[in-house]
Scaffold this motif. Structure first.
Motif, PDB file in Angstrom:
ATOM      1  N   ARG A 169       0.861  -1.202   0.000  1.00 35.97           N
ATOM      2  CA  ARG A 169       0.000   0.000   0.000  1.00 35.97           C
ATOM      3  C   ARG A 169       0.887   1.237   0.000  1.00 35.97           C
ATOM      4  O   ARG A 169       1.877   1.279   0.737  1.00 35.97           O
ATOM      5  CB  ARG A 169      -0.849   0.006   1.280  1.00 35.97           C
TER       6      ARG A 169
ATOM      7  N   THR B 278      -1.871  -1.299  -3.860  1.00 36.51           N
ATOM      8  CA  THR B 278      -2.953  -0.383  -3.493  1.00 36.51           C
ATOM      9  C   THR B 278      -2.407   1.028  -3.379  1.00 36.51           C
ATOM     10  O   THR B 278      -1.374   1.237  -2.726  1.00 36.51           O
ATOM     11  CB  THR B 278      -3.588  -0.819  -2.152  1.00 36.51           C
TER      12      THR B 278
ATOM     13  N   GLU C 296      -9.473   3.729  -1.365  1.00 37.05           N
ATOM     14  CA  GLU C 296      -8.318   2.958  -1.837  1.00 37.05           C
ATOM     15  C   GLU C 296      -8.490   2.670  -3.324  1.00 37.05           C
ATOM     16  O   GLU C 296      -9.616   2.482  -3.793  1.00 37.05           O
ATOM     17  CB  GLU C 296      -8.217   1.633  -1.075  1.00 37.05           C
TER      18      GLU C 296
ATOM     19  N   SER D 156      -6.211   4.099   5.901  1.00 38.10           N
ATOM     20  CA  SER D 156      -6.381   4.760   4.593  1.00 38.10           C
ATOM     21  C   SER D 156      -6.366   6.268   4.732  1.00 38.10           C
ATOM     22  O   SER D 156      -6.543   6.981   3.751  1.00 38.10           O
ATOM     23  CB  SER D 156      -7.710   4.312   3.964  1.00 38.10           C
TER      24      SER D 156
ATOM     25  N   GLY E  41     -11.796   2.528   1.972  1.00 40.16           N
ATOM     26  CA  GLY E  41     -10.776   1.904   2.813  1.00 40.16           C
ATOM     27  C   GLY E  41     -11.372   1.563   4.178  1.00 40.16           C
ATOM     28  O   GLY E  41     -12.532   1.865   4.448  1.00 40.16           O
TER      29      GLY E  41
ATOM     30  N   LEU F 144      -3.224   5.056  -2.272  1.00 37.05           N
ATOM     31  CA  LEU F 144      -4.084   5.772  -1.320  1.00 37.05           C
ATOM     32  C   LEU F 144      -3.917   7.278  -1.512  1.00 37.05           C
ATOM     33  O   LEU F 144      -2.794   7.758  -1.652  1.00 37.05           O
ATOM     34  CB  LEU F 144      -3.671   5.404   0.106  1.00 37.05           C
TER      35      LEU F 144
END
Ligand code: SAM
Length: 260
Positions: free
Chosen positions: A3, A40, A48, A143, A71, A42
């Motif tokens: 992420r 992912t 997301e 998130s 998210g 953000l």
């Protein structure tokens, strides 16, 4: 799934986006994510974006944005941690672990016994603190990024307590009220003496620096409606006290305030 927080503009509109150089290096040379592998992205909105590597080479890394979804929601308990500024490594530890524990705002404060010179944390140091927060948020599945307030004197933070917030100051010389008692009183609806908890539940914690808090600082805080609490019979290092207090607040209030 890896992420990464990116500039929100990067995720506006286009289906294919070229990753910024630093992130491209991370994806290509450190994580070795190849074409078709997913990650992912953000934008700090709480949403997301699932993406997959479309091209990867010396010239850069291009990803294809696949889908957007909400998210994991932030904690319904908003914890503001006003931490007496500490030597950098100890303060950075609080930023990392506090992010994992759900702190929503880190507010470094200057206290009477704060070590000299800490207040002139330059832009490079602030950037480093923000990177530590970002990496911890990416790792723990948040998130949204916790906020990092500018360094300011205790007095300014006391004048800035949100209305309806439970304001607590863990103090090593407090022996009457424990943190658990203060949280229980706050959480129990219908307890007139505790006043009705505002929603979302906001808890603001004032933790002293290495040298501890001075009695007059605690008195000043009390005049601003802040309650002194004990974290137990042992004298904790400042960073231990901060994380123990945050974990206790989340343990006691987070479950309670889940609306689902
Ligand atoms: N000299 C040690 C250090 O270098 O970290 C201790 C500093 S002092 C005790 C750090 C702060 O942690 C205090 O001002 C207070 O906010 C909090 N604290 C530590 N132990 C505590 C306790 N038993 N009860 C309440 N607060 C405590």
């Amino acid at each position: 799934m890896h992420r990464f927080f990116v500039d929100p503009d990067l995720l506006k509109g286009m289906e294919h986006v070229t990753l910024p150089e630093k992130l491209a290096h991370q994806v290509r040379d450190v994580l070795h994510l190849g074409v078709g592998e997913q990650l992912t992205l953000l934008d700090n909105s709480g949403g997301e974006v699932l993406a997959e590597v479309a091209k990867s080479g010396r010239a850069g890394v291009e990803v294809r944005l696949l889908e957007r979804h909400a998210g994991r929601p932030e904690s319904p308990v908003r914890v503001i941690l006003c931490q007496g500024l500490l030597k950098s490594a100890r303060f950075e530890w609080i930023l990392e672990k506090g992010t994992e524990l759900g702190v929503s705002t880190f507010a470094p404060i200057l206290c009477r016994r704060s070590m000299a010179g800490l207040e002139d944390a330059g832009p490079a140091k602030i950037q480093r603190w923000q990177r530590i927060i970002q990496e911890a948020a990416e790792q723990c599945g948040r998130s949204r990024l916790p906020a990092l307030a500018p360094i300011r004197p205790l007095m300014h933070a006391l004048n800035d307590i949100p209305p309806g917030a439970l304001a607590l100051i863990p103090w090593e010389e407090e022996h009457a009220t424990s943190l658990r008692e203060a949280l229980t009183a706050f959480a129990e609806p219908g307890d007139p003496s505790a006043g009705q908890p505002a929603s979302p539940l906001t808890v603001i914690l004032f933790i002293g620096p290495e040298g501890g808090l001075m009695a007059e600082e605690v008195k000043l805080a009390q005049r601003h409606g802040v309650r002194p609490v004990s974290l137990g019979p042992r004298i904790l290092r400042a960073e231990t006290a901060a994380l123990a207090a945050v974990a206790s607040v989340m343990y006691q209030l987070e479950q309670l305030s889940h609306t689902d």
